[in-house]
Scaffold this active site. Structure first.
Site, PDB file in Angstrom:
ATOM      1  N   LEU A  49       0.862  -1.193   0.000  1.00  8.10           N
ATOM      2  CA  LEU A  49       0.000   0.000   0.000  1.00  8.10           C
ATOM      3  C   LEU A  49       0.889   1.230   0.000  1.00  8.10           C
ATOM      4  O   LEU A  49       1.862   1.281   0.741  1.00  8.10           O
ATOM      5  CB  LEU A  49      -0.902  -0.032   1.233  1.00  8.10           C
ATOM      6  CG  LEU A  49      -1.685   1.220   1.669  1.00  8.10           C
ATOM      7  CD1 LEU A  49      -2.970   0.810   2.399  1.00  8.10           C
ATOM      8  CD2 LEU A  49      -0.870   2.140   2.578  1.00  8.10           C
ATOM      9  N   ASN A  50       0.557   2.225  -0.873  1.00 12.18           N
ATOM     10  CA  ASN A  50       1.140   3.553  -0.658  1.00 12.18           C
ATOM     11  C   ASN A  50       0.042   4.604  -0.625  1.00 12.18           C
ATOM     12  O   ASN A  50      -0.826   4.523   0.259  1.00 12.18           O
ATOM     13  CB  ASN A  50       2.362   3.861  -1.528  1.00 12.18           C
ATOM     14  CG  ASN A  50       2.203   3.835  -3.022  1.00 12.18           C
ATOM     15  OD1 ASN A  50       1.828   2.826  -3.593  1.00 12.18           O
ATOM     16  ND2 ASN A  50       2.504   4.928  -3.694  1.00 12.18           N
ATOM     17  N   ASP A  51       0.031   5.585  -1.489  1.00 14.56           N
ATOM     18  CA  ASP A  51      -0.784   6.784  -1.283  1.00 14.56           C
ATOM     19  C   ASP A  51      -2.283   6.535  -1.083  1.00 14.56           C
ATOM     20  O   ASP A  51      -2.883   5.694  -1.753  1.00 14.56           O
ATOM     21  CB  ASP A  51      -0.698   7.702  -2.509  1.00 14.56           C
ATOM     22  CG  ASP A  51       0.705   7.922  -2.998  1.00 14.56           C
ATOM     23  OD1 ASP A  51       1.656   7.493  -2.333  1.00 14.56           O
ATOM     24  OD2 ASP A  51       0.853   8.527  -4.075  1.00 14.56           O
ATOM     25  N   GLN A  67      -3.147   3.216  -3.396  1.00 19.98           N
ATOM     26  CA  GLN A  67      -2.174   2.619  -4.301  1.00 19.98           C
ATOM     27  C   GLN A  67      -1.829   1.237  -3.751  1.00 19.98           C
ATOM     28  O   GLN A  67      -1.387   1.115  -2.598  1.00 19.98           O
ATOM     29  CB  GLN A  67      -0.919   3.505  -4.366  1.00 19.98           C
ATOM     30  CG  GLN A  67      -1.182   4.861  -5.004  1.00 19.98           C
ATOM     31  CD  GLN A  67      -1.211   4.771  -6.511  1.00 19.98           C
ATOM     32  OE1 GLN A  67      -0.176   4.652  -7.157  1.00 19.98           O
ATOM     33  NE2 GLN A  67      -2.407   4.800  -7.090  1.00 19.98           N
ATOM     34  N   SER A 111      -1.490   7.662  -8.671  1.00 25.42           N
ATOM     35  CA  SER A 111      -2.403   8.391  -7.783  1.00 25.42           C
ATOM     36  C   SER A 111      -3.363   9.334  -8.485  1.00 25.42           C
ATOM     37  O   SER A 111      -3.087   9.864  -9.558  1.00 25.42           O
ATOM     38  CB  SER A 111      -1.595   9.160  -6.746  1.00 25.42           C
ATOM     39  OG  SER A 111      -1.173   8.255  -5.765  1.00 25.42           O
ATOM     40  N   ARG A 169       2.637  13.917 -12.692  1.00 24.90           N
ATOM     41  CA  ARG A 169       1.669  12.947 -12.178  1.00 24.90           C
ATOM     42  C   ARG A 169       0.930  13.474 -10.941  1.00 24.90           C
ATOM     43  O   ARG A 169       1.377  14.390 -10.287  1.00 24.90           O
ATOM     44  CB  ARG A 169       2.367  11.644 -11.814  1.00 24.90           C
ATOM     45  CG  ARG A 169       3.437  11.791 -10.749  1.00 24.90           C
ATOM     46  CD  ARG A 169       3.947  10.406 -10.360  1.00 24.90           C
ATOM     47  NE  ARG A 169       5.055  10.466  -9.431  1.00 24.90           N
ATOM     48  CZ  ARG A 169       6.325  10.472  -9.789  1.00 24.90           C
ATOM     49  NH1 ARG A 169       6.661  10.426 -11.062  1.00 24.90           N
ATOM     50  NH2 ARG A 169       7.287  10.528  -8.875  1.00 24.90           N
ATOM     51  N   ASP A 170      -0.160  12.840 -10.642  1.00 20.30           N
ATOM     52  CA  ASP A 170      -1.018  13.092  -9.476  1.00 20.30           C
ATOM     53  C   ASP A 170      -1.865  14.347  -9.715  1.00 20.30           C
ATOM     54  O   ASP A 170      -1.426  15.269 -10.386  1.00 20.30           O
ATOM     55  CB  ASP A 170      -0.209  13.216  -8.180  1.00 20.30           C
ATOM     56  CG  ASP A 170       0.812  12.099  -8.022  1.00 20.30           C
ATOM     57  OD1 ASP A 170       0.588  11.026  -8.608  1.00 20.30           O
ATOM     58  OD2 ASP A 170       1.839  12.315  -7.351  1.00 20.30           O
ATOM     59  N   GLU A 239       4.915  15.834  -5.665  1.00 19.90           N
ATOM     60  CA  GLU A 239       3.969  14.730  -5.844  1.00 19.90           C
ATOM     61  C   GLU A 239       2.672  15.071  -5.098  1.00 19.90           C
ATOM     62  O   GLU A 239       2.663  15.822  -4.124  1.00 19.90           O
ATOM     63  CB  GLU A 239       4.568  13.436  -5.272  1.00 19.90           C
ATOM     64  CG  GLU A 239       5.836  12.995  -6.001  1.00 19.90           C
ATOM     65  CD  GLU A 239       6.272  11.594  -5.614  1.00 19.90           C
ATOM     66  OE1 GLU A 239       6.250  10.720  -6.497  1.00 19.90           O
ATOM     67  OE2 GLU A 239       6.657  11.360  -4.463  1.00 19.90           O
TER      68      GLU A 239
HETATM   69  C1  FRU Z   1       3.782   9.186  -4.257  1.00 19.66           C
HETATM   70  C2  FRU Z   1       3.737   8.550  -5.627  1.00 19.66           C
HETATM   71  C3  FRU Z   1       2.909   9.359  -6.590  1.00 19.66           C
HETATM   72  C4  FRU Z   1       2.516   8.338  -7.616  1.00 19.66           C
HETATM   73  C5  FRU Z   1       2.311   7.117  -6.775  1.00 19.66           C
HETATM   74  C6  FRU Z   1       2.705   5.851  -7.447  1.00 19.66           C
HETATM   75  O1  FRU Z   1       4.121   8.298  -3.257  1.00 19.66           O
HETATM   76  O2  FRU Z   1       5.046   8.341  -6.125  1.00 19.66           O
HETATM   77  O3  FRU Z   1       3.606  10.453  -7.130  1.00 19.66           O
HETATM   78  O4  FRU Z   1       1.362   8.676  -8.328  1.00 19.66           O
HETATM   79  O5  FRU Z   1       3.081   7.290  -5.598  1.00 19.66           O
HETATM   80  O6  FRU Z   1       2.342   4.745  -6.689  1.00 19.66           O
END
Ligand code: FRU
Length: 516
Positions: A49-51, A67, A111, A169-170, A239
């Site tokens: 898991l991330n964002d 994520q 993201s 991105r994002d 980001e």
């Molecule tokens: C931030 C990031 C975002 C990107 C996502 C990819 O942690 O790097 O910039 O969209 O995670 O998983």
């Protein structure tokens, strides 16, 4: 003949449907066994898991996408996981919302946000393919459980021509004067991090309006912060840009821009700017400040306006791991979401963050604190601190009785600033961890009183000192590393300390459902 035996003979041949299902289920089971896995916090069922993504509320249900790699606890082939909640703190797993597919997001669905397109739930996210980044859309069913990609993807194929960008991105997406507006996180070589501003009538065709604001042109050393402003370098790329209005104590409204400062693959820290809009631009009132003293342990935050609860602004961040990739693979999971926090602005234009009141729903039995001490590895502590100049309070967490493992939070007043320091150097006997000290400053007023909240949930720790947050990860190895102790010195005092056991964010067994 045994040489050729597969390493994991119980698993079916790779590449088959059963293989992926079995592997995902095995990760869920493995993750559940890890004693360092938080219980009151959101984690993935297993895997990575991330964002936080697509955070919001619809028809009285809170949604939190994230994520996600359901197949391994590593950042690869990123999907969108999905969770729902009726109260912001108890969650259930929903089917995977997005999985990479041939086309603009074939290497990952990165993201983005959830918007309401005149009744149609719509995800705006970053597609990733061969290193190229683009803006993509997916349209949801009314219950937000099934998503269909927009045929016209990508809706923005890449950064504007003529701009030398570090990344693209994002998304932040909002309505303004009858049009859609969007920010995409980026950086301009030689100029610094930035948020590129677009506008559209239909979310599908976008006009580029220019960079909304840019950060520091030159690299700045990441020096230790000892005042209450907590300034830091804004990086070469931003980001997860997030833009919203907040009421200010002067009766007016300020615009806040949150971003995560990044530099050449390094996730530095989350930051915010407070200011006002001037046409298509954003004019900061003060230099960027840290949004959380735990730096990369509160990364890529995303917020939403909670129309169910008086329009408060609620934010989540990703509590990155501080253990090695190998340790995460062995544990079967990686990544924690912070508990939801409410953001408010003070008179001096600083953001304050405090856990939303619903976090109290996670409280179980009170934990008595005779002499300021207890044993608990899942605990919610509140106290008021009274600090005369020079006064100090220490909170020892996750300590073994012999002190071989211990994490120490100290708060020391110097003039009108309290220095907050989380010392992780003895948090664990494991020598492979990132144990860098986390620190920053908090403004103290004439009363010398600071409200303290400490949430300990196994490897996840969230501290709030008068609304200044510090998020961290720690990994004690010993089962008796459960000691908690509050103490004061040099005239400092701890008043009215109380504690409760922290419960479980997932009342039901964890599940993974969705495309393989
Ligand atoms: C931030 C990031 C975002 C990107 C996502 C990819 O942690 O790097 O910039 O969209 O995670 O998983």
């Amino acid at each position: 003949e045994t040489d050729a035996a597969p390493v994991t003979p119980a698993l079916p041949a790779p590449g088959t449907h059963d293989d992926a299902t079995t592997r995902r289920a095995a990760l869920v089971a493995e993750a559940a066994r890890d004693h360092l896995r938080p219980r009151a916090h959101v984690t993935a069922p297993g895997g990575w898991l991330n964002d936080p993504n697509g955070v919001g509320v619809r028809d009285d249900t809170y949604h939190l996408f994230y994520q996600y790699n359901p197949d391994a606890p590593v950042h690869h082939a990123i999907h969108w996981g999905h969770l729902t909640s009726a109260d912001l703190v108890h969650w259930r797993d929903e089917p995977i919302a997005l999985a990479p597919e041939a086309g603009a997001d074939e290497d990952g669905c990165w993201s983005g946000v959830l918007v309401d397109d005149d009744g149609t739930p719509t995800l705006v996210y970053s597609g990733r393919r061969d290193g190229a980044e683009s803006a993509c859309l997916a349209v949801g069913s009314p219950d937000l459980r099934t998503w269909r990609r927009e045929a016209a993807n990508p809706v923005v194929a890449g950064p504007p021509a003529g701009l030398e960008t570090t990344a693209f991105r994002d998304h932040a997406v909002w309505r303004e004067q009858g049009r859609w507006h969007m920010l995409i996180g980026s950086g301009v070589v030689g100029l610094g991090g930035t948020a590129l501003h677009y506008a559209s009538d239909d979310l599908r065709t976008w006009d580029y309006l220019g960079p909304m604001v840019t950060g520091d042109a030159a690299d700045r050393p990441d020096e230790a912060v000892l005042d209450a402003d907590n300034h830091a370098w804004t990086g070469t790329m931003w980001e997860c840009v997030d833009l919203f209005d907040l009421p200010a104590p002067d009766g007016g409204v300020r615009t806040v821009l949150v971003f995560s400062a990044w530099d050449h693959g390094r996730t530095l820290h989350p930051m915010y700017l407070v200011g006002r809009r001037d046409g298509d631009r954003f004019v900061p009132e003060a230099p960027a400040r840290l949004l959380d003293l735990g730096r990369r342990h509160f990364y890529a935050p995303q917020s939403f306006t909670d129309d169910r609860a008086g329009g408060r602004r609620v934010i989540y961040g990703w509590m990155q791991e501080a253990r090695s990739d190998g340790a995460c693979v062995a544990a079967g999971w990686s990544g924690v979401m912070t508990l939801p926090r409410e953001l408010t602005l003070d008179r001096e234009g600083r953001l304050h963050a405090r856990p939303v009141p619903e976090v109290e729903l996670l409280r179980g039995d009170p934990v008595p604190l005779p002499g300021g001490a207890a044993r608990a590895d899942q605990v919610d502590v509140v106290a008021d601190l009274v600090l005369p100049d020079g006064g100090r309070v220490d909170v020892e967490l996750l300590a073994t009785p012999d002190g071989a493992e211990r994490t120490v939070l100290s708060i020391t007043r110097r003039g009108d600033v309290a220095e907050v320091l989380l010392d992780r150097s003895a948090s664990s006997l494991d020598p492979t961890l990132d144990v860098v000290a986390l620190r920053g400053g908090v403004r103290v007023d004439a009363s010398g009183v600071l409200d303290l909240r400490v949430l300990v949930d196994r490897s996840a720790v969230e501290v709030f000192v008068a609304g200044v947050p510090l998020s961290a990860r720690v990994y004690p190895t010993r089962p008796d590393a459960t000691g908690l102790r509050l103490s004061a010195s040099a005239g400092g005092e701890v008043v009215a300390a109380r504690a409760w056991r922290l419960g479980e964010a997932f009342p039901e067994p964890r599940t993974v459902e969705g495309p393989l």
